[in-house]
Design a protein around this motif. Structure first.
Motif, short mmCIF file in Angstrom:
data_model
loop_
_atom_site.label_atom_id
_atom_site.label_comp_id
_atom_site.label_asym_id
_atom_site.label_seq_id
_atom_site.Cartn_x
_atom_site.Cartn_y
_atom_site.Cartn_z
N SER A 1 -40.62 18.99 10.93
CA SER A 1 -40.84 20.08 11.90
C SER A 1 -41.22 21.39 11.21
O SER A 1 -42.00 22.17 11.73
CB SER A 1 -39.58 20.30 12.73
OG SER A 1 -38.50 20.69 11.89
N HIS A 2 -40.64 21.65 10.05
CA HIS A 2 -40.93 22.85 9.25
C HIS A 2 -40.29 22.63 7.89
O HIS A 2 -39.73 21.56 7.63
CB HIS A 2 -40.47 24.13 9.95
CG HIS A 2 -39.00 24.30 10.17
ND1 HIS A 2 -38.21 23.35 10.79
CD2 HIS A 2 -38.15 25.32 9.86
CE1 HIS A 2 -36.96 23.79 10.86
NE2 HIS A 2 -36.90 24.97 10.29
N HIS A 3 -40.35 23.60 6.99
CA HIS A 3 -39.97 23.31 5.60
C HIS A 3 -38.49 23.47 5.27
O HIS A 3 -38.10 23.19 4.15
CB HIS A 3 -40.81 24.17 4.64
CG HIS A 3 -40.43 25.63 4.63
ND1 HIS A 3 -40.99 26.54 5.50
CD2 HIS A 3 -39.53 26.32 3.89
CE1 HIS A 3 -40.47 27.74 5.27
NE2 HIS A 3 -39.59 27.64 4.30
N HIS A 4 -37.65 23.88 6.21
CA HIS A 4 -36.25 24.16 5.87
C HIS A 4 -35.47 22.87 5.59
O HIS A 4 -35.50 21.93 6.38
CB HIS A 4 -35.59 24.95 6.99
CG HIS A 4 -36.10 26.35 7.10
ND1 HIS A 4 -36.04 27.08 8.27
CD2 HIS A 4 -36.68 27.17 6.18
CE1 HIS A 4 -36.56 28.29 8.06
NE2 HIS A 4 -36.95 28.36 6.81
N PHE A 5 -34.71 22.92 4.47
CA PHE A 5 -34.02 21.71 4.00
C PHE A 5 -33.01 21.15 4.99
O PHE A 5 -32.76 19.96 5.01
CB PHE A 5 -33.30 22.01 2.68
CG PHE A 5 -34.23 22.33 1.53
CD1 PHE A 5 -35.44 21.68 1.39
CD2 PHE A 5 -33.88 23.29 0.59
CE1 PHE A 5 -36.30 21.97 0.34
CE2 PHE A 5 -34.72 23.59 -0.47
CZ PHE A 5 -35.94 22.94 -0.60
N ASN B 1 -43.41 32.08 12.92
CA ASN B 1 -42.29 32.36 13.84
C ASN B 1 -40.98 32.34 13.04
O ASN B 1 -40.79 33.20 12.18
CB ASN B 1 -42.30 31.40 15.03
CG ASN B 1 -42.60 29.95 14.64
OD1 ASN B 1 -41.98 29.39 13.75
ND2 ASN B 1 -43.58 29.35 15.32
N HIS B 2 -40.15 31.35 13.29
CA HIS B 2 -38.91 31.17 12.51
C HIS B 2 -39.26 30.83 11.05
O HIS B 2 -38.49 31.13 10.14
CB HIS B 2 -38.11 30.08 13.19
CG HIS B 2 -37.06 29.44 12.36
ND1 HIS B 2 -35.78 29.92 12.27
CD2 HIS B 2 -37.09 28.33 11.56
CE1 HIS B 2 -35.07 29.13 11.48
NE2 HIS B 2 -35.84 28.17 11.03
N SER B 3 -40.39 30.19 10.84
CA SER B 3 -40.87 29.87 9.49
C SER B 3 -42.39 30.05 9.49
O SER B 3 -42.97 30.43 10.50
CB SER B 3 -40.51 28.43 9.12
OG SER B 3 -41.41 27.53 9.75
ZN LIG Z 1 -35.28 26.37 10.10
#
Ligand SMILES: [Zn+2]
Length: 307
Positions: free
Chosen positions: A108-112, A174-176
């Motif tokens: 969905s996005h890059h956050h672990f 946005n958030h990322s």
């Molecule tokens: Zn995130």
């Protein structure tokens, strides 16, 4: 005592009894003490109501969507940060639903906290897809628990598997800087992680967000054709989100931004804003107490610092 007086007293007593009875009926009963909620199970897999092939796998407080087609499974976010057992559980849960192979794993996005731990999916033969910014970041960090994407998306791409189409769209910062919206056009469902918290105040995740562009990306999402959003963390009572939730979040961000902007220009960033500012309109939202200081800090960064 005269007969008349007797009649009056009797009448008064009857009236009193009737009033008491009426009061007894309208006085609300004392609310029963709330029954202790049993702790939710560590993980759970649910088919999304009204669909025959869209599932949500939740592990503790994170969740991911997977879609079963006649030619294989499209999975999303392995949600295995610090807990590899979540990933093997996720795959076991998919296998309980279908024997079809897992063909894709989409980040969905890059956050672990959402994408760490994908190796068992890769080993099972899945092709990993993410936004190109996610791959660029992951390539630098070389996190040992996070598998690099095999393929990337720039603006939009549709995954066609069996009779199912899953449209991946980049809706901007946005958030990322790497968030994809995953849309099932037939089911009118989107899966969007972290940048659309459902009816709750964003928290720590504000730290690396892009607040002005975030508003634009929400407007883009509102213009898309969908009815329900599956969030990356369960909404209140586990419910899915609606366009009204997206509109409410947009209004919240606009309100927080405007309030901090004014205070920042009076020199009140960082401490006075972070410690004293309240947004009472939102105090009933889950996460308000814990999340608001992070929201205010991010807007102080913007309006009080220029970043
Ligand atoms: Zn995130």
């Amino acid at each position: 005592m005269s007969r008349t007086l007797h009649a009056i007293i009797r009448g008064a007593l009857v009236a009193l009894v009737l009033v008491r009875l009426a009061q007894a009926q309208t006085t609300p009963a004392q609310p029963a003490a709330p029954a202790a909620q049993p702790a939710p199970p560590t993980f759970e897999t649910k088919k999304v109501e009204g669909t025959d092939n869209v599932y949500i796998f939740r592990y503790q407080n994170s969740q991911a969507m997977f879609v079963v087609t006649r030619d294989g499974v499209i999975a999303t976010d392995p949600i295995g940060y610090g807990r590899p057992q979540a990933v093997t559980t996720y795959i076991d849960e998919i296998k309980k639903v279908t024997q079809q192979p897992i063909k894709y794993l989409i980040y969905s996005h890059h956050h672990f906290d959402h994408i760490a731990g994908g190796k068992p999916f890769k080993d099972a033969g899945a092709t990993i897809i993410a936004h190109k910014n996610a791959k660029a970041r992951l390539a630098v960090l070389q996190d040992p628990a996070t598998v690099l994407p095999d393929e990337t998306v720039d603006t939009t791409r549709t995954i066609q598997l069996g009779d199912t189409a899953l449209e991946l769209s980049y809706v901007g910062l946005n958030h990322s800087d790497s968030s994809l919206v995953m849309r099932l056009p037939r089911e009118k469902i989107i899966f969007a992680v972290d940048f659309i918290p459902v009816a709750s105040v964003p928290g720590r995740g504000m730290i690396d967000s892009y607040p002005l562009e975030w508003e634009d990306s929400l407007k883009t999402v509102l213009a898309m054709d969908w009815e329900r959003v599956i969030p990356g963390h369960p909404g209140p009572g586990g419910r899915l989100g609606t366009k009204q939730d997206v509109q409410n979040l947009l209004t919240f961000l606009q309100d927080a931004s405007a309030a901090v902007k004014e205070a920042a220009r009076e020199g009140k960033c960082w401490d006075p804003v972070e410690k004293e500012m309240k947004l009472p309109k939102y105090e009933s939202w889950p996460g308000y107490e814990q999340g608001l200081p992070f929201v205010l800090r991010r807007y102080c960064g913007l309006w009080g610092r220029g970043t």
